[in-house]
Write a protein that holds these residues in place. Structure first.
Motif, mmCIF file in Angstrom:
data_model
loop_
_atom_site.group_PDB
_atom_site.id
_atom_site.type_symbol
_atom_site.label_atom_id
_atom_site.label_comp_id
_atom_site.label_asym_id
_atom_site.label_seq_id
_atom_site.Cartn_x
_atom_site.Cartn_y
_atom_site.Cartn_z
ATOM 1 N N ASP A 117 0.832 -1.212 0.000
ATOM 2 C CA ASP A 117 0.000 0.000 0.000
ATOM 3 C C ASP A 117 0.862 1.256 0.000
ATOM 4 O OD1 ASP A 117 -2.577 -1.307 0.116
ATOM 5 O OD2 ASP A 117 -2.086 -1.822 2.190
ATOM 6 N N VAL A 118 2.000 1.219 0.682
ATOM 7 C CA VAL A 118 2.932 2.341 0.643
ATOM 8 C C VAL A 118 3.514 2.477 -0.763
ATOM 9 C CG1 VAL A 118 5.004 3.367 1.650
ATOM 10 C CG2 VAL A 118 3.483 1.986 3.081
ATOM 11 N N VAL A 119 3.841 1.348 -1.382
ATOM 12 C CA VAL A 119 4.332 1.362 -2.766
ATOM 13 C C VAL A 119 3.310 2.030 -3.683
ATOM 14 C CG1 VAL A 119 4.935 -0.087 -4.760
ATOM 15 C CG2 VAL A 119 5.803 -0.666 -2.484
ATOM 16 N N GLU A 120 2.048 1.615 -3.567
ATOM 17 C CA GLU A 120 1.008 2.185 -4.431
ATOM 18 C C GLU A 120 0.763 3.652 -4.096
ATOM 19 O OE1 GLU A 120 -2.449 -0.316 -4.313
ATOM 20 O OE2 GLU A 120 -1.513 -1.836 -5.595
ATOM 21 N N GLY A 121 0.841 4.004 -2.829
ATOM 22 C CA GLY A 121 0.669 5.411 -2.453
ATOM 23 C C GLY A 121 1.753 6.284 -3.045
ATOM 24 N N MET A 122 2.991 5.819 -2.998
ATOM 25 C CA MET A 122 4.096 6.596 -3.571
ATOM 26 C C MET A 122 3.979 6.687 -5.091
ATOM 27 S SD MET A 122 5.706 7.724 -1.043
ATOM 28 C CE MET A 122 4.178 7.654 -0.098
ATOM 29 N N THR A 123 3.567 5.616 -5.711
ATOM 30 C CA THR A 123 3.383 5.615 -7.168
ATOM 31 C C THR A 123 2.322 6.626 -7.570
ATOM 32 O OG1 THR A 123 4.004 3.278 -7.281
ATOM 33 C CG2 THR A 123 2.808 4.178 -9.167
ATOM 34 N N LEU A 124 1.221 6.655 -6.811
ATOM 35 C CA LEU A 124 0.160 7.618 -7.087
ATOM 36 C C LEU A 124 0.658 9.047 -6.880
ATOM 37 C CD1 LEU A 124 -2.852 8.150 -7.735
ATOM 38 C CD2 LEU A 124 -3.291 7.984 -5.269
ATOM 39 N N CYS A 125 1.358 9.288 -5.782
ATOM 40 C CA CYS A 125 1.895 10.630 -5.510
ATOM 41 C C CYS A 125 2.863 11.063 -6.601
ATOM 42 C CB CYS A 125 2.609 10.648 -4.162
ATOM 43 S SG CYS A 125 1.518 10.550 -2.743
ATOM 44 N N ASP A 126 3.668 10.147 -7.065
ATOM 45 C CA ASP A 126 4.633 10.466 -8.107
ATOM 46 C C ASP A 126 3.937 10.935 -9.377
ATOM 47 O OD1 ASP A 126 7.599 10.310 -8.735
ATOM 48 O OD2 ASP A 126 6.817 9.089 -10.375
ATOM 49 N N ALA A 127 2.726 10.426 -9.616
ATOM 50 C CA ALA A 127 2.001 10.752 -10.847
ATOM 51 C C ALA A 127 1.106 11.981 -10.710
ATOM 52 C CB ALA A 127 1.153 9.550 -11.286
ATOM 53 N N LEU A 128 0.608 12.253 -9.508
ATOM 54 C CA LEU A 128 -0.344 13.359 -9.344
ATOM 55 C C LEU A 128 0.394 14.700 -9.400
ATOM 56 C CD1 LEU A 128 -2.670 11.969 -6.522
ATOM 57 C CD2 LEU A 128 -3.159 12.143 -8.978
ATOM 58 N N PRO A 129 -0.002 15.586 -10.293
ATOM 59 C CA PRO A 129 0.776 16.817 -10.514
ATOM 60 C C PRO A 129 0.725 17.817 -9.376
ATOM 61 C CG PRO A 129 -1.248 16.850 -11.813
ATOM 62 C CD PRO A 129 -1.139 15.477 -11.234
ATOM 63 N N ASN A 130 -0.304 17.768 -8.523
ATOM 64 C CA ASN A 130 -0.446 18.761 -7.464
ATOM 65 C C ASN A 130 0.019 18.254 -6.103
ATOM 66 O OD1 ASN A 130 -1.706 20.910 -9.062
ATOM 67 N ND2 ASN A 130 -3.384 19.450 -9.279
ATOM 68 N N ILE A 131 0.629 17.079 -6.081
ATOM 69 C CA ILE A 131 1.264 16.572 -4.864
ATOM 70 C C ILE A 131 2.748 16.884 -4.979
ATOM 71 C CG2 ILE A 131 1.707 14.557 -3.427
ATOM 72 C CD1 ILE A 131 -1.230 15.486 -3.573
ATOM 73 N N ASP A 132 3.225 17.774 -4.114
ATOM 74 C CA ASP A 132 4.583 18.298 -4.231
ATOM 75 C C ASP A 132 5.609 17.524 -3.424
ATOM 76 O OD1 ASP A 132 3.830 20.708 -5.816
ATOM 77 O OD2 ASP A 132 2.721 21.196 -3.997
ATOM 78 N N PHE A 133 5.185 16.933 -2.312
ATOM 79 C CA PHE A 133 6.104 16.149 -1.489
ATOM 80 C C PHE A 133 5.348 14.953 -0.926
ATOM 81 C CE2 PHE A 133 4.147 19.207 1.402
ATOM 82 C CZ PHE A 133 3.836 18.442 2.516
ATOM 83 N N VAL A 134 6.089 14.000 -0.396
ATOM 84 C CA VAL A 134 5.448 12.786 0.109
ATOM 85 C C VAL A 134 5.851 12.530 1.551
ATOM 86 C CG1 VAL A 134 5.382 11.744 -2.188
ATOM 87 C CG2 VAL A 134 7.298 11.228 -0.661
ATOM 88 N N MET A 135 4.964 11.820 2.235
ATOM 89 C CA MET A 135 5.250 11.209 3.523
ATOM 90 C C MET A 135 4.825 9.751 3.417
ATOM 91 S SD MET A 135 4.190 14.272 6.181
ATOM 92 C CE MET A 135 4.974 13.440 7.585
ATOM 93 N N GLY A 136 5.085 8.969 4.452
ATOM 94 C CA GLY A 136 4.922 7.517 4.341
ATOM 95 C C GLY A 136 3.512 7.007 4.190
#
Length: 472
Positions: A117-136
């Motif tokens: 689920d963390v893998v999928e969350g990061m993959t989604l964040c990487d693709a979404l243009p308005n997400i600028d940074f990530v957390m776990g």
């Protein structure tokens, strides 16, 4: 995004009164610090210590710290490009961390999260243009609990190139997270000069500073790396129920971290809290995230101090990605932008931070796009006024086939999730509600988007750090 429209809830005078109140708390009441090196550092600088670890901090130390702390910090992506300049009234958006549950976008089930689920969350964040940074995002149940923070850090570094704000259980996890980031960017000096990461430090309360938090602020400031320092202030529990008293005790806790960071290394990058004054709902004893009372206040103080801030929004106290979740996410995102919040985290949170939702995160991405467009400066010139075009078309014509329309219709905002069809068009596309459309988009992104991978050598070195921690 850069905000050109700022709302102010507090005057300079009111900010000053809250500041003076926090200084009085630190000088008169003091705070308990549960780490001897931090106590010694403050005592050497002029603080008084009684009852073993009750430290009273003179206001001169706070003022000195405010003079040395930088007012601007820049976070970089994996390629060393400056992508988050924290300054002025610019807002950037990211997820939260450590949710104990996930609302599965495929089944709608609320369940315990896994590392995938963390893998999928990061993959989604990487693709979404308005997400600028990530957390776990999630606390995975299928890895060892005491070293889960290393697995999450490894996953974040591998599945996105965006800046990372990490959370760790203890100092050892923080040291390992920093080492991983150094491996990715090319060493300690490279990370200090172009920080890919910052650490989110959780503090027990405004007047109780736990050992792990104090260890981390000294370690990170000593290395010249950015960190947040976020005490909890629960009105009715660890702080007064009144808004002003709650804010004063919370702000006093933030100032403890600021002073320590600057005594340890003057000029160390420090990020203060952009929220505070949470309170227990005395009917349920739940601490709700979306309270109207506290909005705008912590942000005003951060701007008053001219410090970078770590704020939160895009979340909901709802248990589902439903109407309440959408309206609370929209309200909190808009209040953060209007107040000039810098790093706005916790997008996608539900259930007062206990559950995370990829569907809710996709909706937040759409909401940010709407807010950016709503606050974008209006371009008024000869071309956009189109007076010659208006005169040529006249009162009896139309603009549908006009060249001016062809040249500019793409300048308008077009949604990706919000529905603008008529009823028949909506039915033709499946008659889905917003949550269903967002779930479909998440599924599509996860199937189509591949984050840029790390090199095999770096992957191997990160894995060695994780495994080393697992056997300690």
């Amino acid at each position: 995004m850069k905000n050109h429209t700022r709302y102010r809830r507090l005057s300079e005078r009111e900010c000053q009164k809250l500041h003076w109140a926090s200084l009085e708390i630190l000088e008169r009441t003091g705070a308990r610090l549960h780490h001897q090196p931090a106590i010694d550092l403050l005592k050497k600088a002029g603080a008084s210590v009684s009852d073993g670890n009750r430290v009273r901090i003179p206001s001169t130390l706070v003022e000195n710290a405010l003079n040395t702390a930088p007012s601007e910090i820049t976070l970089y992506n994996r390629h060393g490009e400056p992508v988050i300049p924290i300054e002025g009234f610019r807002s950037f958006f990211g997820t939260g961390s450590d949710c104990l549950h996930i609302l599965d976008h495929r089944t709608g089930e609320r369940r315990q999260p896994l590392l995938q689920d963390v893998v999928e969350g990061m993959t989604l964040c990487d693709a979404l243009p308005n997400i600028d940074f990530v957390m776990g995002m999630f606390l995975p149940e299928d890895v060892p609990r005491m070293t889960a923070d290393r697995y999450v850090m490894e996953t974040m570094l591998h599945f996105t190139t965006k800046p990372i704000i990490f959370v760790t259980t203890d100092l050892a996890g923080c040291v390992d997270a920093v080492e991983m980031a150094e491996v990715v960017v090319g060493g300690p000096q490279a990370l200090q000069q172009k920080p890919l990461t910052a650490c989110y430090i959780n503090v027990t309360s405004g007047l109780q500073h736990n050992e792990e938090a104090l260890q981390k602020i000294l370690y990170l400031s000593g290395k010249g790396l950015p960190s947040t320092y976020i005490p909890v202030a629960l009105g009715g529990a660890t702080a007064p129920i009144t808004l002003a008293g709650n804010m004063a005790i919370w702000n006093a806790g933030c100032l403890v971290g600021l002073v320590l960071s600057q005594l340890n290394r003057p000029g160390a990058p420090f990020i203060t809290s952009g929220w505070g004054a949470s309170a227990l709902d005395m009917r349920t004893t739940v601490s709700p995230y979306v309270e109207p009372e506290k909005q705008f206040i912590a942000q005003e103080l951060a701007h008053f101090y001219d410090l970078p801030m770590f704020a939160f929004g895009g979340f909901s106290d709802s248990k589902l990605a439903d109407q309440q979740a959408s309206l609370e996410a929209a309200l909190t995102l808009m209040t953060n932008v209007l107040s000039g919040s810098h790093l706005v985290h916790d997008l996608g949170y539900l259930e007062s931070g206990l559950t995370g939702s990829l569907v809710q995160l996709a909706i937040c991405n759409e909401l940010i796009s709407w807010i950016k467009e709503a606050l974008r400066p209006v371009e008024i010139n000869d071309e956009t006024l189109a007076l010659d075009v208006i005169d040529k078309v006249g009162p009896d014509g139309h603009f549908l086939d006009n060249e001016h329309t062809l040249a500019h219709f793409r300048d308008r905002w077009y949604p990706t999730l919000i529905d603008h069809n008529n009823y028949e068009g909506w039915i033709a596309k499946g008659g889905q509600d917003l949550g269903q459309r967002a779930a479909a988009r998440v599924t599509h992104i996860l199937a189509e988007h591949t984050p840029e991978p790390l090199s095999p050598d770096i992957q191997k070195r990160l894995r060695e750090i994780v495994q080393r921690a697992a056997v300690q």
